[in-house]
Design a protein around this motif. Structure first.
Motif, PDB file in Angstrom:
ATOM      1  N   PHE A 197      26.570  10.287  60.674  1.00 34.24           N
ATOM      2  CA  PHE A 197      27.983   9.895  60.564  1.00 34.24           C
ATOM      3  C   PHE A 197      28.420   9.082  61.785  1.00 34.24           C
ATOM      4  O   PHE A 197      29.164   8.109  61.658  1.00 34.24           O
ATOM      5  CB  PHE A 197      28.883  11.124  60.402  1.00 34.24           C
ATOM      6  N   VAL A 198      27.957   9.486  62.961  1.00 30.58           N
ATOM      7  CA  VAL A 198      28.300   8.751  64.175  1.00 30.58           C
ATOM      8  C   VAL A 198      27.756   7.330  64.104  1.00 30.58           C
ATOM      9  O   VAL A 198      28.444   6.363  64.460  1.00 30.58           O
ATOM     10  CB  VAL A 198      27.760   9.488  65.423  1.00 30.58           C
ATOM     11  N   GLU A 199      26.523   7.180  63.626  1.00 33.11           N
ATOM     12  CA  GLU A 199      25.932   5.847  63.504  1.00 33.11           C
ATOM     13  C   GLU A 199      26.711   4.986  62.511  1.00 33.11           C
ATOM     14  O   GLU A 199      26.942   3.801  62.744  1.00 33.11           O
ATOM     15  CB  GLU A 199      24.468   5.957  63.071  1.00 33.11           C
ATOM     16  N   LEU A 200      27.116   5.584  61.402  1.00 29.14           N
ATOM     17  CA  LEU A 200      27.900   4.849  60.407  1.00 29.14           C
ATOM     18  C   LEU A 200      29.223   4.387  61.002  1.00 29.14           C
ATOM     19  O   LEU A 200      29.680   3.270  60.748  1.00 29.14           O
ATOM     20  CB  LEU A 200      28.150   5.734  59.185  1.00 29.14           C
ATOM     21  N   ASN A 201      29.832   5.241  61.801  1.00 28.97           N
ATOM     22  CA  ASN A 201      31.078   4.881  62.454  1.00 28.97           C
ATOM     23  C   ASN A 201      30.872   3.710  63.411  1.00 28.97           C
ATOM     24  O   ASN A 201      31.680   2.782  63.491  1.00 28.97           O
ATOM     25  CB  ASN A 201      31.642   6.100  63.179  1.00 28.97           C
ATOM     26  N   LYS A 202      29.757   3.726  64.133  1.00 29.77           N
ATOM     27  CA  LYS A 202      29.450   2.633  65.051  1.00 29.77           C
ATOM     28  C   LYS A 202      29.261   1.309  64.303  1.00 29.77           C
ATOM     29  O   LYS A 202      29.519   0.234  64.841  1.00 29.77           O
ATOM     30  CB  LYS A 202      28.193   2.953  65.853  1.00 29.77           C
ATOM     31  N   LEU A 203      28.810   1.414  63.037  1.00 31.89           N
ATOM     32  CA  LEU A 203      28.615   0.217  62.230  1.00 31.89           C
ATOM     33  C   LEU A 203      29.923  -0.295  61.617  1.00 31.89           C
ATOM     34  O   LEU A 203      29.935  -1.313  60.929  1.00 31.89           O
ATOM     35  CB  LEU A 203      27.600   0.500  61.118  1.00 31.89           C
ATOM     36  N   GLY A 204      31.030   0.448  61.821  1.00 34.36           N
ATOM     37  CA  GLY A 204      32.333  -0.055  61.407  1.00 34.36           C
ATOM     38  C   GLY A 204      33.098   0.767  60.398  1.00 34.36           C
ATOM     39  O   GLY A 204      34.271   0.492  60.135  1.00 34.36           O
ATOM     40  N   ALA A 205      32.468   1.783  59.794  1.00 36.46           N
ATOM     41  CA  ALA A 205      33.173   2.592  58.794  1.00 36.46           C
ATOM     42  C   ALA A 205      34.094   3.607  59.472  1.00 36.46           C
ATOM     43  O   ALA A 205      33.733   4.200  60.489  1.00 36.46           O
ATOM     44  CB  ALA A 205      32.171   3.329  57.912  1.00 36.46           C
ATOM     45  N   ALA A 206      35.281   3.795  58.924  1.00 39.31           N
ATOM     46  CA  ALA A 206      36.142   4.892  59.350  1.00 39.31           C
ATOM     47  C   ALA A 206      35.594   6.185  58.731  1.00 39.31           C
ATOM     48  O   ALA A 206      35.088   6.174  57.609  1.00 39.31           O
ATOM     49  CB  ALA A 206      37.577   4.660  58.901  1.00 39.31           C
ATOM     50  N   VAL A 207      35.676   7.290  59.470  1.00 39.60           N
ATOM     51  CA  VAL A 207      35.059   8.546  59.033  1.00 39.60           C
ATOM     52  C   VAL A 207      36.023   9.701  59.245  1.00 39.60           C
ATOM     53  O   VAL A 207      36.645   9.819  60.306  1.00 39.60           O
ATOM     54  CB  VAL A 207      33.754   8.825  59.813  1.00 39.60           C
ATOM     55  N   ILE A 208      36.139  10.557  58.212  1.00 40.85           N
ATOM     56  CA  ILE A 208      36.843  11.839  58.344  1.00 40.85           C
ATOM     57  C   ILE A 208      35.875  12.933  57.899  1.00 40.85           C
ATOM     58  O   ILE A 208      35.364  12.895  56.774  1.00 40.85           O
ATOM     59  CB  ILE A 208      38.123  11.903  57.498  1.00 40.85           C
ATOM     60  N   VAL A 209      35.635  13.903  58.776  1.00 37.69           N
ATOM     61  CA  VAL A 209      34.734  15.013  58.473  1.00 37.69           C
ATOM     62  C   VAL A 209      35.509  16.319  58.547  1.00 37.69           C
ATOM     63  O   VAL A 209      36.026  16.686  59.614  1.00 37.69           O
ATOM     64  CB  VAL A 209      33.545  15.067  59.450  1.00 37.69           C
ATOM     65  N   ALA A 210      35.612  17.031  57.419  1.00 35.89           N
ATOM     66  CA  ALA A 210      36.214  18.358  57.391  1.00 35.89           C
ATOM     67  C   ALA A 210      35.130  19.384  57.685  1.00 35.89           C
ATOM     68  O   ALA A 210      34.071  19.376  57.045  1.00 35.89           O
ATOM     69  CB  ALA A 210      36.842  18.633  56.027  1.00 35.89           C
ATOM     70  N   THR A 211      35.373  20.256  58.654  1.00 37.88           N
ATOM     71  CA  THR A 211      34.340  21.213  59.038  1.00 37.88           C
ATOM     72  C   THR A 211      34.937  22.464  59.662  1.00 37.88           C
ATOM     73  O   THR A 211      36.018  22.424  60.262  1.00 37.88           O
ATOM     74  CB  THR A 211      33.342  20.573  60.018  1.00 37.88           C
ATOM     75  N   HIS A 212      34.185  23.580  59.516  1.00 37.68           N
ATOM     76  CA  HIS A 212      34.497  24.814  60.236  1.00 37.68           C
ATOM     77  C   HIS A 212      33.695  24.904  61.534  1.00 37.68           C
ATOM     78  O   HIS A 212      33.942  25.787  62.354  1.00 37.68           O
ATOM     79  CB  HIS A 212      34.127  26.037  59.377  1.00 37.68           C
TER      80      HIS A 212
END
Length: 230
Positions: free
Chosen positions: A181-196
């Protein structure tokens, strides 16, 4: 601006609100964690974003379009700009890993010649190049999650949503998935991760939102990463 909520509320079938007075905005290239106890409204929040539901009050815009009361015909082009990774994978058992990843493109009517190489590259990127012909029943939990991730990415979305993506995998695999997910974000995608998993949140040091009782009570600036992931 990719997304904004203005005093958004959500209730199911006329019942009490599960989301209350939510104000939120997300810009291009941002990464946010969404945390909170079970029943706080995290899944409902994500459902609004990927247009599985609409607000019962307030205003929501997505990719610059007011979608609060938009016609259904206006929604598919917006949905195609969003990649969703579900906790329960939602893979089709009778399809191979390759076919599951390719499914969004096939449904959209894209010719296989146009997406075959993209699917292969994605499966190689998530470490499943040797498992393209495997069916879900033969895959481990971590492998299924990575197939689900590749499927969410095949249409090159501008926004990626993940609902508890590490909930069904061991800690080491969870760390690998978060690095993707971090790599995808670096490539330009906005990311929202729901997690406990607050350890993963602390390790990454990304901006964190917290839902409690249906209210967005915190939108904290990133803390300095104390973990190993970068």
């Amino acid at each position: 601006m990719i997304l904004s909520f203005d005093q958004v509320g959500l209730a199911y079938d006329g019942g009490p609100e599960c989301l209350k007075d939510v104000n939120f905005s997300l810009s291009e290239g941002e990464f946010r964690f969404l945390t909170g106890p079970s029943g706080a409204g995290k899944s409902s929040f994500l459902k609004l974003i990927y247009l599985a539901m609409r607000p019962t009050r307030g205003r929501m815009t997505l990719f610059g379009e007011d979608v609060t009361n938009a016609d259904r015909d206006a929604l598919p082009p917006l949905r195609r700009r969003i990649g969703v990774v579900f906790q329960e994978f939602r893979l089709l058992d009778h399809l191979t890993a390759f076919e599951n990843v390719a499914l969004p493109m096939k449904v959209a009517g894209v010719n296989q010649q146009q997406y075959r190489e993209d699917v292969r590259e994605l499966l190689n990127w998530v470490g499943l190049g040797s498992r393209m012909d495997a069916r879900p029943e033969t895959l481990s939990g971590g492998e299924k999650q990575r197939v689900a991730l590749a499927r969410a990415l095949v249409s090159k979305p501008d926004l990626i949503l993940a609902d508890e993506p590490t909930g069904n995998v061991d800690p080491q695999m969870g760390e690998k998935i978060m690095k993707l997910f971090v790599e995808l974000n670096k490539l330009g995608a906005a990311v929202i991760v729901a997690t406990h998993d607050l350890q993963l949140v602390d390790a990454l040091g990304k901006r964190t939102m917290r839902l409690d009782g249906g209210r967005l009570i915190e939108d904290a600036a990133p803390a300095r990463s104390r973990g190993r992931m970068r």
